[in-house]
Each structure stands twice: as structure tokens, then as C-alpha cells.
Design a protein around this motif. Structure first.
Motif, PDB file in Angstrom:
ATOM      1  N   ASN A  97      -2.784   2.543   1.073  1.00  0.00           N
ATOM      2  CA  ASN A  97      -2.891   1.376   1.938  1.00  0.00           C
ATOM      3  C   ASN A  97      -4.184   1.411   2.748  1.00  0.00           C
ATOM      4  N   ASP A  98      -4.531   2.582   3.287  1.00  0.00           N
ATOM      5  CA  ASP A  98      -5.771   2.697   4.064  1.00  0.00           C
ATOM      6  C   ASP A  98      -7.010   2.498   3.198  1.00  0.00           C
ATOM      7  N   LEU A  99      -6.914   2.859   1.925  1.00  0.00           N
ATOM      8  CA  LEU A  99      -8.044   2.646   1.012  1.00  0.00           C
ATOM      9  C   LEU A  99      -8.139   1.200   0.529  1.00  0.00           C
ATOM     10  N   GLY A 100      -7.118   0.406   0.799  1.00  0.00           N
ATOM     11  CA  GLY A 100      -7.131  -0.996   0.401  1.00  0.00           C
ATOM     12  C   GLY A 100      -6.815  -1.218  -1.062  1.00  0.00           C
ATOM     13  N   VAL A 101      -6.119  -0.282  -1.667  1.00  0.00           N
ATOM     14  CA  VAL A 101      -5.796  -0.387  -3.091  1.00  0.00           C
ATOM     15  C   VAL A 101      -4.842  -1.541  -3.350  1.00  0.00           C
ATOM     16  N   PHE A 102      -3.840  -1.704  -2.493  1.00  0.00           N
ATOM     17  CA  PHE A 102      -2.839  -2.746  -2.713  1.00  0.00           C
ATOM     18  C   PHE A 102      -3.447  -4.148  -2.600  1.00  0.00           C
ATOM     19  N   THR A 103      -4.277  -4.358  -1.608  1.00  0.00           N
ATOM     20  CA  THR A 103      -4.908  -5.677  -1.464  1.00  0.00           C
ATOM     21  C   THR A 103      -5.894  -5.935  -2.593  1.00  0.00           C
ATOM     22  N   SER A 104      -6.581  -4.903  -3.059  1.00  0.00           N
ATOM     23  CA  SER A 104      -7.508  -5.052  -4.179  1.00  0.00           C
ATOM     24  C   SER A 104      -6.754  -5.440  -5.451  1.00  0.00           C
ATOM     25  N   GLU A 116      -2.147 -20.492  -7.651  1.00  0.00           N
ATOM     26  CA  GLU A 116      -0.864 -21.188  -7.585  1.00  0.00           C
ATOM     27  C   GLU A 116       0.314 -20.304  -8.000  1.00  0.00           C
ATOM     28  N   SER A 117       0.074 -19.060  -8.451  1.00  0.00           N
ATOM     29  CA  SER A 117       1.132 -18.154  -8.869  1.00  0.00           C
ATOM     30  C   SER A 117       1.931 -17.680  -7.660  1.00  0.00           C
ATOM     31  N   GLU A 118       3.227 -17.534  -7.854  1.00  0.00           N
ATOM     32  CA  GLU A 118       4.100 -17.052  -6.773  1.00  0.00           C
ATOM     33  C   GLU A 118       4.256 -15.534  -6.811  1.00  0.00           C
ATOM     34  N   LEU A 119       3.524 -14.859  -7.665  1.00  0.00           N
ATOM     35  CA  LEU A 119       3.582 -13.406  -7.771  1.00  0.00           C
ATOM     36  C   LEU A 119       2.840 -12.778  -6.597  1.00  0.00           C
ATOM     37  N   ASP A 120       3.560 -12.040  -5.774  1.00  0.00           N
ATOM     38  CA  ASP A 120       2.963 -11.377  -4.612  1.00  0.00           C
ATOM     39  C   ASP A 120       3.229  -9.874  -4.716  1.00  0.00           C
ATOM     40  N   ILE A 121       2.221  -9.143  -5.113  1.00  0.00           N
ATOM     41  CA  ILE A 121       2.345  -7.692  -5.300  1.00  0.00           C
ATOM     42  C   ILE A 121       2.619  -6.992  -3.974  1.00  0.00           C
ATOM     43  N   LEU A 122       2.078  -7.495  -2.901  1.00  0.00           N
ATOM     44  CA  LEU A 122       2.204  -6.824  -1.606  1.00  0.00           C
ATOM     45  C   LEU A 122       3.651  -6.737  -1.130  1.00  0.00           C
ATOM     46  N   GLN A 123       4.497  -7.668  -1.540  1.00  0.00           N
ATOM     47  CA  GLN A 123       5.899  -7.584  -1.113  1.00  0.00           C
ATOM     48  C   GLN A 123       6.638  -6.474  -1.850  1.00  0.00           C
ATOM     49  N   TYR A 124       6.165  -6.074  -3.017  1.00  0.00           N
ATOM     50  CA  TYR A 124       6.824  -5.006  -3.785  1.00  0.00           C
ATOM     51  C   TYR A 124       6.382  -3.609  -3.356  1.00  0.00           C
ATOM     52  N   VAL A 125       5.240  -3.512  -2.742  1.00  0.00           N
ATOM     53  CA  VAL A 125       4.724  -2.202  -2.345  1.00  0.00           C
ATOM     54  C   VAL A 125       4.707  -2.032  -0.832  1.00  0.00           C
ATOM     55  N   GLU A 126       5.656  -2.665  -0.147  1.00  0.00           N
ATOM     56  CA  GLU A 126       5.767  -2.461   1.293  1.00  0.00           C
ATOM     57  C   GLU A 126       6.205  -1.025   1.563  1.00  0.00           C
ATOM     58  N   ARG A 127       5.854  -0.551   2.734  1.00  0.00           N
ATOM     59  CA  ARG A 127       6.156   0.831   3.081  1.00  0.00           C
ATOM     60  C   ARG A 127       7.649   1.118   3.043  1.00  0.00           C
ATOM     61  N   ASP A 128       8.445   0.227   3.595  1.00  0.00           N
ATOM     62  CA  ASP A 128       9.891   0.465   3.641  1.00  0.00           C
ATOM     63  C   ASP A 128      10.495   0.529   2.244  1.00  0.00           C
ATOM     64  N   ARG A 129      10.023  -0.300   1.343  1.00  0.00           N
ATOM     65  CA  ARG A 129      10.536  -0.279  -0.029  1.00  0.00           C
ATOM     66  C   ARG A 129      10.159   1.013  -0.741  1.00  0.00           C
ATOM     67  N   VAL A 130       8.932   1.445  -0.545  1.00  0.00           N
ATOM     68  CA  VAL A 130       8.467   2.666  -1.215  1.00  0.00           C
ATOM     69  C   VAL A 130       9.226   3.882  -0.698  1.00  0.00           C
ATOM     70  N   VAL A 131       9.414   3.965   0.611  1.00  0.00           N
ATOM     71  CA  VAL A 131      10.139   5.105   1.184  1.00  0.00           C
ATOM     72  C   VAL A 131      11.616   5.051   0.785  1.00  0.00           C
ATOM     73  N   SER A 132      12.203   3.863   0.725  1.00  0.00           N
ATOM     74  CA  SER A 132      13.600   3.733   0.283  1.00  0.00           C
ATOM     75  C   SER A 132      13.754   4.172  -1.165  1.00  0.00           C
ATOM     76  N   LEU A 133      12.836   3.788  -2.019  1.00  0.00           N
ATOM     77  CA  LEU A 133      12.880   4.223  -3.414  1.00  0.00           C
ATOM     78  C   LEU A 133      12.721   5.740  -3.516  1.00  0.00           C
ATOM     79  N   ALA A 134      11.842   6.314  -2.694  1.00  0.00           N
ATOM     80  CA  ALA A 134      11.667   7.770  -2.689  1.00  0.00           C
ATOM     81  C   ALA A 134      12.945   8.467  -2.236  1.00  0.00           C
TER      82      ALA A 134
END
Length: 173
Positions: A97-104, A116-134
Motif C-alpha cells: 500500500n505504501d508503495l502504491g501498488v494497489f492504486t497502480s 465506465e467499468s464497475e470493477l474496483d480492485i481497491l475494494q478487494y484489497v482493503e486491509r481488513d479483508r486481507v487480514v481477515s483472509l489471513a
């Protein structure tokens, strides 16, 4: 001076040598040392020669493993590994996140697909989701590692009963 203080210390008499633990049965006692042992102060390790004390070798067989102790040990080790998984996921997410990989990645996908695409990658790689999956992966890891280790101990006991176990030689260097 008194008579006790002038007297020489008592002579050290050699005992009958004990049989060596790694020698075959009936091979006799250990030969006596060629030189007389000298008195050693228990705090004085400088006078101990390595040639006076040879390492002993003991041949042992691991014929049975207690499944209960394996289960306890595997459970505690898998808890530690689970904690490491969660902490590593947290640190890895912050680094990316600090390197800006997700926004890139999100910008690159928007360029390819269009705005016009509704695909939002940032909602899938939120911190809470990643830690919950871990955490989910860590819990599954604890259950699987504990169960598989315990089953492995039972299987080892069955196989060791058939073939005799694992033979090993231990030394005290």
C-alpha cells in the motif's frame, strides 16, 4: 600445626572399571587409564584434557511416539505459525500500500477496461479483508497441521511396530 593439617591427602585408588555402554555385551570392562588420575578442583576446567574424556556413543531406537504429546506440540507450533501468517500479511499489505501498488494496478485496469467499468480492485484489497483472509488461513492451518501431525504419529507407531523404528546413535561431544 596440628597432625591433621600435616598429613598428606588420601591416595586415590582406582575402582573397577564399568562396562562401556556402546560395547557389545560380554566384551568386558573398560580398560583402566594409563596414567593415574589427578585430583581436579570442580571450578578448575583448565586442567581437563580432552583425551581423558572421550565422547560416549549410545545406539538408541525410536520405537514409539506418544500421539498426545505430538498433538500438543503441533498445536502450539501451528498457533505460532498462524500468528506469523497474520503478521506477515499485515506487514506485506502495508508495504504494498505504501508503495502504491494497489492504486497502480487499479489505474492500469481502468485504462484497459475503461472508466465506465464497475470493477474496483481497491475494494478487494482493503486491509481488513486481507487480514481477515489471513486469519481464516491461519485457523485452517492450525486445524490441519494439528490433525496431520497426530495422524502421522499414529502411522509412525504402526510402521515402527512392523519394522522396528528408527535407529540412531547419540554422542555427547
Amino acid at each position: 600445626m596440628t597432625e591433621k593439617q600435616d598429613a598428606a591427602p588420601p591416595a586415590i585408588t582406582p575402582k573397577t572399571p564399568a562396562p562401556r555402554p556402546d560395547a557389545p555385551a560380554g566384551s568386558g570392562p573398560v580398560p583402566a587409564p594409563t596414567s593415574a588420575p589427578r585430583p581436579v578442583d570442580e571450578h578448575d576446567d583448565e586442567h581437563l584434557d580432552e583425551e581423558d574424556y572421550a565422547p560416549r556413543k549410545v545406539r538408541l531406537t525410536l520405537s514409539r511416539i506418544d500421539p498426545w504429546s505430538v498433538m500438543k506440540m503441533a498445536f502450539l507450533l501451528s498457533i505460532a505459525i498462524g500468528i506469523m501468517i497474520v503478521v506477515a500479511a499485515f506487514v506485506f499489505w502495508y508495504a504494498l500500500n505504501d508503495l502504491g501498488v494497489f492504486t497502480s494496478i487499479d489505474e492500469t485496469i481502468r485504462k484497459i477496461v475503461g472508466t465506465e467499468s464497475e470493477l474496483d480492485i481497491l475494494q478487494y484489497v482493503e486491509r481488513d479483508r486481507v487480514v481477515s483472509l489471513a486469519m481464516i488461513i491461519a485457523v485452517v492451518d492450525v486445524v490441519l497441521m494439528t490433525a496431520l501431525s497426530t495422524i502421522g504419529a499414529f502411522l509412525y507407531n504402526v510402521v515402527a511396530a512392523l519394522v522396528g523404528g528408527v535407529h540412531m546413535t547419540l554422542t555427547d561431544d
